[in-house]
Design an enzyme around this catalytic site. Structure first.
Site, mmCIF file in Angstrom:
data_model
loop_
_atom_site.group_PDB
_atom_site.id
_atom_site.type_symbol
_atom_site.label_atom_id
_atom_site.label_comp_id
_atom_site.label_asym_id
_atom_site.label_seq_id
_atom_site.Cartn_x
_atom_site.Cartn_y
_atom_site.Cartn_z
ATOM 1 N N MET A 49 -5.086 -10.210 -30.282
ATOM 2 C CA MET A 49 -5.311 -9.320 -31.440
ATOM 3 C C MET A 49 -5.162 -10.110 -32.736
ATOM 4 S SD MET A 49 -2.920 -6.179 -30.273
ATOM 5 C CE MET A 49 -2.932 -5.537 -28.593
ATOM 6 N N ASP A 91 -8.701 0.291 -19.557
ATOM 7 C CA ASP A 91 -7.606 -0.372 -20.262
ATOM 8 C C ASP A 91 -6.874 0.597 -21.194
ATOM 9 O OD1 ASP A 91 -5.885 -2.175 -21.383
ATOM 10 O OD2 ASP A 91 -7.427 -3.361 -22.404
ATOM 11 N N GLY A 92 -5.639 0.904 -20.828
ATOM 12 C CA GLY A 92 -4.772 1.713 -21.692
ATOM 13 C C GLY A 92 -4.225 2.946 -21.004
ATOM 14 N N HIS A 98 -9.125 -10.364 -23.260
ATOM 15 C CA HIS A 98 -9.647 -9.229 -24.035
ATOM 16 C C HIS A 98 -9.446 -9.537 -25.517
ATOM 17 C CE1 HIS A 98 -8.917 -4.649 -25.062
ATOM 18 N NE2 HIS A 98 -10.013 -5.131 -25.623
ATOM 19 N N MET A 135 -11.914 1.335 -23.199
ATOM 20 C CA MET A 135 -10.579 1.554 -23.745
ATOM 21 C C MET A 135 -10.210 3.026 -23.573
ATOM 22 S SD MET A 135 -9.645 -1.396 -24.626
ATOM 23 C CE MET A 135 -8.025 -0.794 -25.108
ATOM 24 N N HIS A 171 -4.433 -9.961 -17.248
ATOM 25 C CA HIS A 171 -5.106 -9.421 -18.440
ATOM 26 C C HIS A 171 -4.373 -9.917 -19.686
ATOM 27 C CE1 HIS A 171 -7.682 -6.513 -20.550
ATOM 28 N NE2 HIS A 171 -6.641 -6.256 -21.315
ATOM 29 N N MET A 218 -9.518 -8.676 -29.180
ATOM 30 C CA MET A 218 -9.572 -7.591 -30.173
ATOM 31 C C MET A 218 -9.563 -8.255 -31.535
ATOM 32 S SD MET A 218 -6.999 -5.048 -28.175
ATOM 33 C CE MET A 218 -6.499 -6.378 -27.085
ATOM 34 N N GLY A 254 -0.238 -2.234 -18.296
ATOM 35 C CA GLY A 254 0.768 -3.002 -19.023
ATOM 36 C C GLY A 254 2.141 -2.415 -18.809
ATOM 37 N N SER A 255 2.470 -1.389 -19.588
ATOM 38 C CA SER A 255 3.805 -0.783 -19.524
ATOM 39 C C SER A 255 4.149 -0.285 -18.135
ATOM 40 C CB SER A 255 3.892 0.408 -20.477
ATOM 41 O OG SER A 255 3.285 0.099 -21.680
ATOM 42 N N SER A 284 -1.329 -6.256 -17.658
ATOM 43 C CA SER A 284 -1.484 -6.755 -19.032
ATOM 44 C C SER A 284 -0.204 -7.425 -19.484
ATOM 45 C CB SER A 284 -1.817 -5.599 -19.976
ATOM 46 O OG SER A 284 -1.684 -6.063 -21.303
ATOM 47 N N ASP A 296 -4.314 -9.957 -23.841
ATOM 48 C CA ASP A 296 -4.772 -9.249 -25.040
ATOM 49 C C ASP A 296 -4.574 -10.094 -26.290
ATOM 50 O OD1 ASP A 296 -5.505 -6.570 -24.021
ATOM 51 O OD2 ASP A 296 -3.417 -6.531 -23.360
ATOM 52 N N PHE A 356 -2.087 -1.524 -29.258
ATOM 53 C CA PHE A 356 -0.700 -1.390 -28.801
ATOM 54 C C PHE A 356 -0.639 -0.981 -27.337
ATOM 55 C CE2 PHE A 356 -1.010 -0.384 -33.285
ATOM 56 C CZ PHE A 356 -0.036 -1.212 -33.840
ATOM 57 N N GLY A 357 0.394 -1.463 -26.665
ATOM 58 C CA GLY A 357 0.650 -1.004 -25.301
ATOM 59 C C GLY A 357 1.451 0.288 -25.367
ATOM 60 N N GLY A 358 1.602 0.913 -24.232
ATOM 61 C CA GLY A 358 2.487 2.076 -24.136
ATOM 62 C C GLY A 358 1.970 3.375 -24.718
HETATM 63 C C1 DX5 Z 1 -4.254 -2.301 -25.821
HETATM 64 C C2 DX5 Z 1 -4.466 -3.409 -24.841
HETATM 65 C C3 DX5 Z 1 -4.066 -3.066 -23.467
HETATM 66 C C4 DX5 Z 1 -2.583 -2.765 -23.333
HETATM 67 C C5 DX5 Z 1 -2.417 -1.797 -22.216
HETATM 68 O O1 DX5 Z 1 -4.841 -2.609 -27.017
HETATM 69 O O2 DX5 Z 1 -5.848 -3.753 -24.779
HETATM 70 O O3 DX5 Z 1 -4.455 -4.063 -22.542
HETATM 71 O O4 DX5 Z 1 -1.817 -3.906 -23.086
HETATM 72 O O5 DX5 Z 1 -1.096 -1.428 -22.168
HETATM 73 P P1 DX5 Z 1 -0.619 -0.087 -21.467
HETATM 74 O O6 DX5 Z 1 -0.978 -0.199 -20.019
HETATM 75 O O7 DX5 Z 1 0.840 -0.079 -21.726
HETATM 76 O O8 DX5 Z 1 -1.337 1.053 -22.129
HETATM 77 ZN ZN ZN Z 2 -6.524 -5.099 -23.101
#
Ligand code: DX5
Ligand code: ZN
Length: 219
Positions: free
Chosen positions: A37, A175-176, A66, A137, A33, A68, A197-198, A8, A35, A143-145
Protein backbone atom coordinates in the site's frame (compact mmCIF):
# COMPACT_ATOMS: atom_id res chain seq x y z
CA UNK A 1 -9.78 -28.02 -9.13
CA UNK A 2 -9.00 -27.38 -5.49
CA UNK A 3 -9.65 -24.06 -3.81
CA UNK A 4 -6.48 -22.22 -2.89
CA UNK A 5 -5.86 -20.55 0.47
CA UNK A 6 -3.68 -17.44 0.54
CA UNK A 7 -2.91 -16.15 4.06
CA UNK A 8 -2.38 -12.38 4.03
CA UNK A 9 0.87 -11.47 5.74
CA UNK A 10 -0.55 -8.01 6.49
CA UNK A 11 -1.95 -9.62 9.64
CA UNK A 12 1.33 -11.35 10.54
CA UNK A 13 3.50 -10.30 13.48
CA UNK A 14 6.09 -8.09 11.75
CA UNK A 15 8.46 -8.58 14.65
CA UNK A 16 8.41 -12.29 13.85
CA UNK A 17 7.95 -12.17 10.10
CA UNK A 18 10.30 -15.06 9.33
CA UNK A 19 8.44 -17.25 11.83
CA UNK A 20 5.08 -16.38 10.28
CA UNK A 21 6.30 -16.91 6.70
CA UNK A 22 7.64 -20.31 7.75
CA UNK A 23 4.32 -21.15 9.38
CA UNK A 24 2.65 -20.54 5.99
CA UNK A 25 5.36 -22.63 4.27
CA UNK A 26 4.60 -25.57 6.53
CA UNK A 27 0.83 -25.19 6.43
CA UNK A 28 -1.81 -26.33 3.93
CA UNK A 29 -1.81 -22.83 2.37
CA UNK A 30 -1.12 -22.42 -1.34
CA UNK A 31 0.13 -18.84 -1.75
CA UNK A 32 1.62 -16.07 0.39
CA UNK A 33 -0.61 -12.99 -0.10
CA UNK A 34 1.44 -9.79 0.11
CA UNK A 35 -0.32 -6.40 0.41
CA UNK A 36 1.64 -3.38 -0.78
CA UNK A 37 0.00 0.00 0.00
CA UNK A 38 1.28 3.46 -0.88
CA UNK A 39 -0.81 5.80 1.30
CA UNK A 40 -2.20 7.39 -1.89
CA UNK A 41 -4.36 4.79 -3.63
CA UNK A 42 -5.46 3.63 -0.17
CA UNK A 43 -5.40 5.54 3.13
CA UNK A 44 -2.69 3.35 4.65
CA UNK A 45 0.95 2.39 4.11
CA UNK A 46 1.87 -1.24 4.69
CA UNK A 47 5.36 -2.20 3.55
CA UNK A 48 7.50 -1.93 0.46
CA UNK A 49 10.28 -3.64 -1.44
CA UNK A 50 12.79 -4.36 1.36
CA UNK A 51 10.13 -6.19 3.35
CA UNK A 52 8.89 -8.09 0.27
CA UNK A 53 12.51 -9.08 -0.33
CA UNK A 54 12.77 -10.40 3.24
CA UNK A 55 9.52 -12.36 2.83
CA UNK A 56 10.71 -13.79 -0.51
CA UNK A 57 13.94 -14.98 1.12
CA UNK A 58 12.01 -17.32 3.42
CA UNK A 59 8.86 -18.11 1.42
CA UNK A 60 8.63 -21.46 -0.37
CA UNK A 61 5.18 -20.97 -1.95
CA UNK A 62 4.19 -18.59 -4.77
CA UNK A 63 4.11 -14.91 -3.85
CA UNK A 64 0.73 -13.35 -4.62
CA UNK A 65 1.50 -9.64 -4.61
CA UNK A 66 -1.46 -7.24 -4.37
CA UNK A 67 -0.45 -3.71 -5.31
CA UNK A 68 -2.69 -1.03 -3.80
CA UNK A 69 -0.68 1.76 -5.37
CA UNK A 70 -1.16 4.43 -8.02
CA UNK A 71 0.63 4.04 -11.35
CA UNK A 72 1.76 0.44 -10.71
CA UNK A 73 3.51 0.22 -14.10
CA UNK A 74 6.53 1.90 -12.51
CA UNK A 75 7.26 -1.16 -10.38
CA UNK A 76 6.36 -4.19 -12.52
CA UNK A 77 9.98 -5.06 -13.23
CA UNK A 78 10.95 -4.55 -9.60
CA UNK A 79 8.33 -6.99 -8.31
CA UNK A 80 9.33 -9.54 -10.94
CA UNK A 81 12.91 -9.29 -9.68
CA UNK A 82 11.66 -9.70 -6.10
CA UNK A 83 10.09 -13.00 -7.10
CA UNK A 84 6.37 -12.27 -7.42
CA UNK A 85 4.43 -15.17 -8.95
CA UNK A 86 1.16 -13.29 -9.32
CA UNK A 87 1.17 -9.50 -9.61
CA UNK A 88 -2.22 -7.83 -9.14
CA UNK A 89 -2.86 -4.20 -9.98
CA UNK A 90 -6.05 -2.30 -9.26
CA UNK A 91 -8.42 -1.65 -12.14
CA UNK A 92 -9.04 1.79 -10.63
CA UNK A 93 -5.30 2.62 -10.70
CA UNK A 94 -4.67 1.76 -14.37
CA UNK A 95 -5.44 4.06 -17.28
CA UNK A 96 -4.14 1.53 -19.81
CA UNK A 97 -4.98 -1.78 -18.16
CA UNK A 98 -4.40 -3.87 -21.28
CA UNK A 99 -0.87 -2.54 -21.62
CA UNK A 100 -0.18 -3.09 -17.92
CA UNK A 101 -1.33 -6.73 -18.14
CA UNK A 102 0.96 -7.39 -21.10
CA UNK A 103 3.87 -5.81 -19.22
CA UNK A 104 3.27 -8.07 -16.19
CA UNK A 105 3.19 -11.18 -18.39
CA UNK A 106 6.27 -10.08 -20.31
CA UNK A 107 8.12 -10.21 -16.97
CA UNK A 108 7.05 -13.84 -16.52
CA UNK A 109 4.41 -13.28 -13.83
CA UNK A 110 0.72 -14.16 -13.74
CA UNK A 111 -1.35 -11.04 -14.31
CA UNK A 112 -3.94 -10.11 -11.71
CA UNK A 113 -6.55 -7.36 -11.58
CA UNK A 114 -8.13 -6.27 -8.30
CA UNK A 115 -11.55 -4.61 -8.23
CA UNK A 116 -12.78 -2.34 -5.44
CA UNK A 117 -16.21 -3.20 -4.02
CA UNK A 118 -17.87 -0.43 -6.08
CA UNK A 119 -16.31 -1.50 -9.41
CA UNK A 120 -18.50 -3.66 -11.63
CA UNK A 121 -17.13 -6.97 -12.91
CA UNK A 122 -18.71 -6.10 -16.28
CA UNK A 123 -15.78 -3.71 -16.84
CA UNK A 124 -13.55 -6.76 -17.35
CA UNK A 125 -15.53 -8.07 -20.36
CA UNK A 126 -12.87 -6.87 -22.80
CA UNK A 127 -9.76 -7.87 -20.85
CA UNK A 128 -10.75 -11.13 -19.17
CA UNK A 129 -8.87 -13.20 -21.76
CA UNK A 130 -5.66 -11.45 -20.63
CA UNK A 131 -6.24 -11.85 -16.89
CA UNK A 132 -4.95 -14.85 -14.91
CA UNK A 133 -6.48 -13.82 -11.57
CA UNK A 134 -9.29 -11.40 -10.71
CA UNK A 135 -9.05 -10.30 -7.09
CA UNK A 136 -12.49 -9.22 -5.92
CA UNK A 137 -12.19 -6.94 -2.91
CA UNK A 138 -14.79 -7.90 -0.36
CA UNK A 139 -13.81 -4.94 1.85
CA UNK A 140 -12.58 -1.48 0.90
CA UNK A 141 -8.82 -1.96 0.49
CA UNK A 142 -6.38 -0.49 2.96
CA UNK A 143 -6.87 -2.38 6.18
CA UNK A 144 -7.15 -5.90 7.51
CA UNK A 145 -9.82 -6.96 9.95
CA UNK A 146 -12.84 -5.35 8.27
CA UNK A 147 -16.19 -7.04 7.78
CA UNK A 148 -17.10 -8.85 4.61
CA UNK A 149 -19.36 -7.03 2.13
CA UNK A 150 -22.30 -9.33 1.30
CA UNK A 151 -22.73 -8.06 -2.27
CA UNK A 152 -19.52 -9.95 -3.10
CA UNK A 153 -21.44 -13.23 -3.60
CA UNK A 154 -23.38 -11.65 -6.47
CA UNK A 155 -20.17 -10.29 -8.02
CA UNK A 156 -18.52 -13.70 -7.89
CA UNK A 157 -21.47 -15.25 -9.73
CA UNK A 158 -21.49 -12.52 -12.37
CA UNK A 159 -17.74 -12.80 -12.90
CA UNK A 160 -17.91 -16.60 -13.11
CA UNK A 161 -20.54 -16.23 -15.84
CA UNK A 162 -18.27 -13.90 -17.84
CA UNK A 163 -15.32 -16.31 -17.47
CA UNK A 164 -17.41 -19.28 -18.58
CA UNK A 165 -18.93 -17.40 -21.51
CA UNK A 166 -15.51 -16.25 -22.70
CA UNK A 167 -13.94 -19.67 -22.02
CA UNK A 168 -10.92 -18.36 -20.11
CA UNK A 169 -9.16 -20.08 -17.20
CA UNK A 170 -9.10 -16.94 -15.03
CA UNK A 171 -9.11 -17.60 -11.28
CA UNK A 172 -11.44 -15.67 -8.96
CA UNK A 173 -9.77 -14.57 -5.72
CA UNK A 174 -11.66 -13.08 -2.77
CA UNK A 175 -9.86 -10.62 -0.51
CA UNK A 176 -11.19 -9.18 2.74
CA UNK A 177 -13.17 -10.46 5.71
CA UNK A 178 -12.93 -14.11 4.67
CA UNK A 179 -13.72 -16.54 7.50
CA UNK A 180 -15.11 -20.04 7.94
CA UNK A 181 -18.60 -18.52 7.89
CA UNK A 182 -18.48 -17.21 4.29
CA UNK A 183 -15.81 -19.42 2.65
CA UNK A 184 -18.08 -22.26 1.55
CA UNK A 185 -20.70 -19.97 0.03
CA UNK A 186 -17.98 -18.05 -1.84
CA UNK A 187 -16.70 -21.27 -3.36
CA UNK A 188 -20.23 -22.34 -4.29
CA UNK A 189 -20.60 -19.02 -6.13
CA UNK A 190 -17.36 -19.67 -8.06
CA UNK A 191 -14.38 -18.50 -5.99
CA UNK A 192 -11.03 -20.27 -6.60
CA UNK A 193 -8.68 -18.51 -4.16
CA UNK A 194 -9.48 -17.25 -0.65
CA UNK A 195 -7.27 -14.64 0.99
CA UNK A 196 -7.46 -14.64 4.78
CA UNK A 197 -5.55 -12.27 7.05
CA UNK A 198 -7.01 -11.76 10.51
CA UNK A 199 -8.93 -15.03 10.48
CA UNK A 200 -5.63 -16.91 10.17
CA UNK A 201 -3.13 -14.81 12.09
CA UNK A 202 -5.36 -13.79 15.02
CA UNK A 203 -6.31 -17.42 15.60
CA UNK A 204 -4.72 -19.23 18.53
CA UNK A 205 -3.44 -21.92 16.14
CA UNK A 206 -2.91 -20.40 12.63
CA UNK A 207 -1.65 -23.67 11.09
CA UNK A 208 -4.74 -25.52 12.26
CA UNK A 209 -7.00 -22.67 11.11
CA UNK A 210 -5.50 -22.84 7.60
CA UNK A 211 -5.92 -26.64 7.54
CA UNK A 212 -9.56 -26.40 8.64
CA UNK A 213 -10.36 -23.63 6.15
CA UNK A 214 -8.76 -25.62 3.34
CA UNK A 215 -10.67 -28.75 4.34
CA UNK A 216 -13.94 -26.83 4.53
CA UNK A 217 -13.69 -25.67 0.92
CA UNK A 218 -12.06 -28.77 -0.56
CA UNK A 219 -14.34 -31.57 0.49
C1 DX5 B 1 -6.93 -5.28 2.45
C2 DX5 B 1 -5.95 -6.31 1.98
C3 DX5 B 1 -6.28 -7.68 2.42
C4 DX5 B 1 -6.26 -7.84 3.93
C5 DX5 B 1 -7.23 -8.91 4.28
O1 DX5 B 1 -6.69 -4.08 1.84
O2 DX5 B 1 -5.93 -6.34 0.56
O3 DX5 B 1 -5.45 -8.64 1.80
O4 DX5 B 1 -4.99 -8.18 4.42
O5 DX5 B 1 -7.30 -8.99 5.65
P1 DX5 B 1 -8.55 -9.63 6.39
O6 DX5 B 1 -8.60 -11.07 5.99
O7 DX5 B 1 -8.22 -9.42 7.82
O8 DX5 B 1 -9.78 -8.89 5.96
ZN1 ZN C 1 -4.86 -8.06 -0.43
Amino acid sequence: MSTKIAPSLLAADFGNLQRDVEMVNQSDADWHHIDVMDGVFVPNISYGMPVVKAIAKHATKPLDVHLMIVDPDRYIKTFAELGAGVLSVHYEACTHLHRTLQAIKAEGMKAGVALNPHTSVALLEDTIQDIDVVCLMSVNPGFGGQSFIENTYEKVKQLKAIIQRKGTSTLIEIDGGVTDSNAQKLVECGADVLVAGSFVFKASDPTKTIAELSKLVNN
